[in-house]
Design an enzyme around this catalytic site. Sequence first.
Site, PDB file in Angstrom:
ATOM      1  N   TYR A  67       2.157   9.029 -10.265  1.00 35.73           N
ATOM      2  CA  TYR A  67       2.607  10.419 -10.140  1.00 35.73           C
ATOM      3  C   TYR A  67       4.066  10.622 -10.555  1.00 35.73           C
ATOM      4  O   TYR A  67       4.600  11.720 -10.397  1.00 35.73           O
ATOM      5  CB  TYR A  67       2.422  10.899  -8.691  1.00 35.73           C
ATOM      6  CG  TYR A  67       0.980  10.884  -8.232  1.00 35.73           C
ATOM      7  CD1 TYR A  67       0.137  11.962  -8.490  1.00 35.73           C
ATOM      8  CD2 TYR A  67       0.455   9.788  -7.548  1.00 35.73           C
ATOM      9  CE1 TYR A  67      -1.190  11.951  -8.083  1.00 35.73           C
ATOM     10  CE2 TYR A  67      -0.874   9.764  -7.123  1.00 35.73           C
ATOM     11  CZ  TYR A  67      -1.686  10.847  -7.393  1.00 35.73           C
ATOM     12  OH  TYR A  67      -2.998  10.831  -6.996  1.00 35.73           O
ATOM     13  N   ASP A 111       0.865  -1.172   0.000  1.00 37.63           N
ATOM     14  CA  ASP A 111       0.000   0.000   0.000  1.00 37.63           C
ATOM     15  C   ASP A 111       0.899   1.217   0.000  1.00 37.63           C
ATOM     16  O   ASP A 111       1.802   1.343   0.824  1.00 37.63           O
ATOM     17  CB  ASP A 111      -0.972   0.014   1.174  1.00 37.63           C
ATOM     18  CG  ASP A 111      -2.183   0.866   0.834  1.00 37.63           C
ATOM     19  OD1 ASP A 111      -2.916   0.504  -0.104  1.00 37.63           O
ATOM     20  OD2 ASP A 111      -2.387   1.932   1.463  1.00 37.63           O
ATOM     21  N   SER A 112       0.678   2.089  -0.951  1.00 34.84           N
ATOM     22  CA  SER A 112       1.611   3.193  -1.141  1.00 34.84           C
ATOM     23  C   SER A 112       0.852   4.452  -1.535  1.00 34.84           C
ATOM     24  O   SER A 112      -0.342   4.420  -1.819  1.00 34.84           O
ATOM     25  CB  SER A 112       2.646   2.815  -2.199  1.00 34.84           C
ATOM     26  OG  SER A 112       2.016   2.257  -3.342  1.00 34.84           O
ATOM     27  N   LYS A 124      15.200   3.737 -10.587  1.00 36.52           N
ATOM     28  CA  LYS A 124      14.050   3.982  -9.695  1.00 36.52           C
ATOM     29  C   LYS A 124      13.988   2.902  -8.604  1.00 36.52           C
ATOM     30  O   LYS A 124      13.805   3.212  -7.437  1.00 36.52           O
ATOM     31  CB  LYS A 124      12.740   4.021 -10.493  1.00 36.52           C
ATOM     32  CG  LYS A 124      11.555   4.366  -9.576  1.00 36.52           C
ATOM     33  CD  LYS A 124      10.195   4.338 -10.238  1.00 36.52           C
ATOM     34  CE  LYS A 124       9.114   4.493  -9.158  1.00 36.52           C
ATOM     35  NZ  LYS A 124       7.756   4.206  -9.624  1.00 36.52           N
TER      36      LYS A 124
HETATM   37  P1  ITT Z   1      -3.444  -2.278  -5.547  1.00 34.44           P
HETATM   38  O1  ITT Z   1      -4.236  -1.922  -4.310  1.00 34.44           O
HETATM   39  O2  ITT Z   1      -4.133  -3.250  -6.433  1.00 34.44           O
HETATM   40  O3  ITT Z   1      -2.040  -2.668  -5.230  1.00 34.44           O
HETATM   41  P2  ITT Z   1      -3.593   0.585  -6.082  1.00 34.44           P
HETATM   42  O4  ITT Z   1      -3.044   1.441  -7.184  1.00 34.44           O
HETATM   43  O5  ITT Z   1      -5.045   0.771  -5.730  1.00 34.44           O
HETATM   44  O6  ITT Z   1      -3.306  -0.934  -6.470  1.00 34.44           O
HETATM   45  P3  ITT Z   1      -2.688   1.777  -3.597  1.00 34.44           P
HETATM   46  O7  ITT Z   1      -4.025   1.880  -2.953  1.00 34.44           O
HETATM   47  O8  ITT Z   1      -1.513   1.365  -2.768  1.00 34.44           O
HETATM   48  O9  ITT Z   1      -2.703   0.755  -4.814  1.00 34.44           O
HETATM   49  O10 ITT Z   1      -2.401   3.200  -4.282  1.00 34.44           O
HETATM   50  C1  ITT Z   1      -1.118   3.510  -4.716  1.00 34.44           C
HETATM   51  C2  ITT Z   1      -1.169   4.784  -5.553  1.00 34.44           C
HETATM   52  O11 ITT Z   1      -0.126   5.676  -5.122  1.00 34.44           O
HETATM   53  C3  ITT Z   1      -0.887   4.484  -7.010  1.00 34.44           C
HETATM   54  O12 ITT Z   1      -2.085   4.210  -7.718  1.00 34.44           O
HETATM   55  C4  ITT Z   1      -0.202   5.763  -7.473  1.00 34.44           C
HETATM   56  O13 ITT Z   1      -1.166   6.734  -7.764  1.00 34.44           O
HETATM   57  C5  ITT Z   1       0.569   6.193  -6.217  1.00 34.44           C
HETATM   58  N1  ITT Z   1       1.936   5.613  -6.232  1.00 34.44           N
HETATM   59  C6  ITT Z   1       2.435   4.665  -5.379  1.00 34.44           C
HETATM   60  N2  ITT Z   1       3.695   4.340  -5.704  1.00 34.44           N
HETATM   61  C7  ITT Z   1       4.011   5.078  -6.772  1.00 34.44           C
HETATM   62  C8  ITT Z   1       5.165   5.172  -7.582  1.00 34.44           C
HETATM   63  O14 ITT Z   1       6.238   4.411  -7.385  1.00 34.44           O
HETATM   64  N3  ITT Z   1       5.141   6.048  -8.596  1.00 34.44           N
HETATM   65  C9  ITT Z   1       4.057   6.809  -8.848  1.00 34.44           C
HETATM   66  N4  ITT Z   1       2.921   6.760  -8.152  1.00 34.44           N
HETATM   67  C10 ITT Z   1       2.886   5.906  -7.114  1.00 34.44           C
END
Ligand code: ITT
Length: 198
Positions: free
Chosen positions: A154, A69-70, A175
């Site tokens: 992003y 989760d990120s 990266k």
């Molecule tokens: P899953 O839950 O299926 O893994 P998700 O995209 O919904 O996919 P998250 O809820 O963790 O996952 O949201 C992460 C969002 O944060 C991701 O969609 C991007 O918008 C941003 N993000 C995270 N890591 C990133 C990265 O390395 N580069 C750019 N944006 C990132």
Amino acid sequence: KTIVIATRNPGKAKEFTKIFAEKGYKIKTLLDYPDIPDVEETGKTFEENARLKAETIADLLKQPVLADDSGLIVDALDGRPGIFSARFAGEPTNNAANNAKLLHELTGIPKEKRTARFHCTLVFAAPDKESLVVEGNWSGEIGTIPRGDHGFGYDPLFFVPEEQKTAAELSDERKNEISHRGKAVAKLRNQWENWLKN
Ligand code: ITT
């Protein structure tokens, strides 16, 4: 040696494939399991949401599962979009709309106040085991014009001062060496083979 990652985000899937290939592991993601329903991310923190994804899918598949989760934490926006980064501009995830919204909300904010960080919490879960939790952060600044076409999300707006490049202008390898996700995986690697055995 295969690791299941509870994600449907193709950008994350690509990064994990590369990171784990170097360690001799193959990965599967939920893109390989179209019948598994989405786990609702009802948590209030990155860790809660990563646990929800990893622990739900590990119970379902009865095998070890990793979840990520990120998100992007922007200082001038009091930490938004944070855990809501994927759906900042609404459902379903639309990266172009998310980036446009971010730029719009930062209109008129000067460079020195555009500081931000990416955060990643990884949870490794297995049936009848205490989950393993690690995290990583990556500091940068939100640019004013998107640049670069690597990465995802992003990345085109995330300027990394040390590299004088946006995250989307870095090679995939670079990266992964310095990103929030790369740092979290590096911490995980020190612990997870032991954790899997015990
Ligand atoms: P899953 O839950 O299926 O893994 P998700 O995209 O919904 O996919 P998250 O809820 O963790 O996952 O949201 C992460 C969002 O944060 C991701 O969609 C991007 O918008 C941003 N993000 C995270 N890591 C990133 C990265 O390395 N580069 C750019 N944006 C990132």
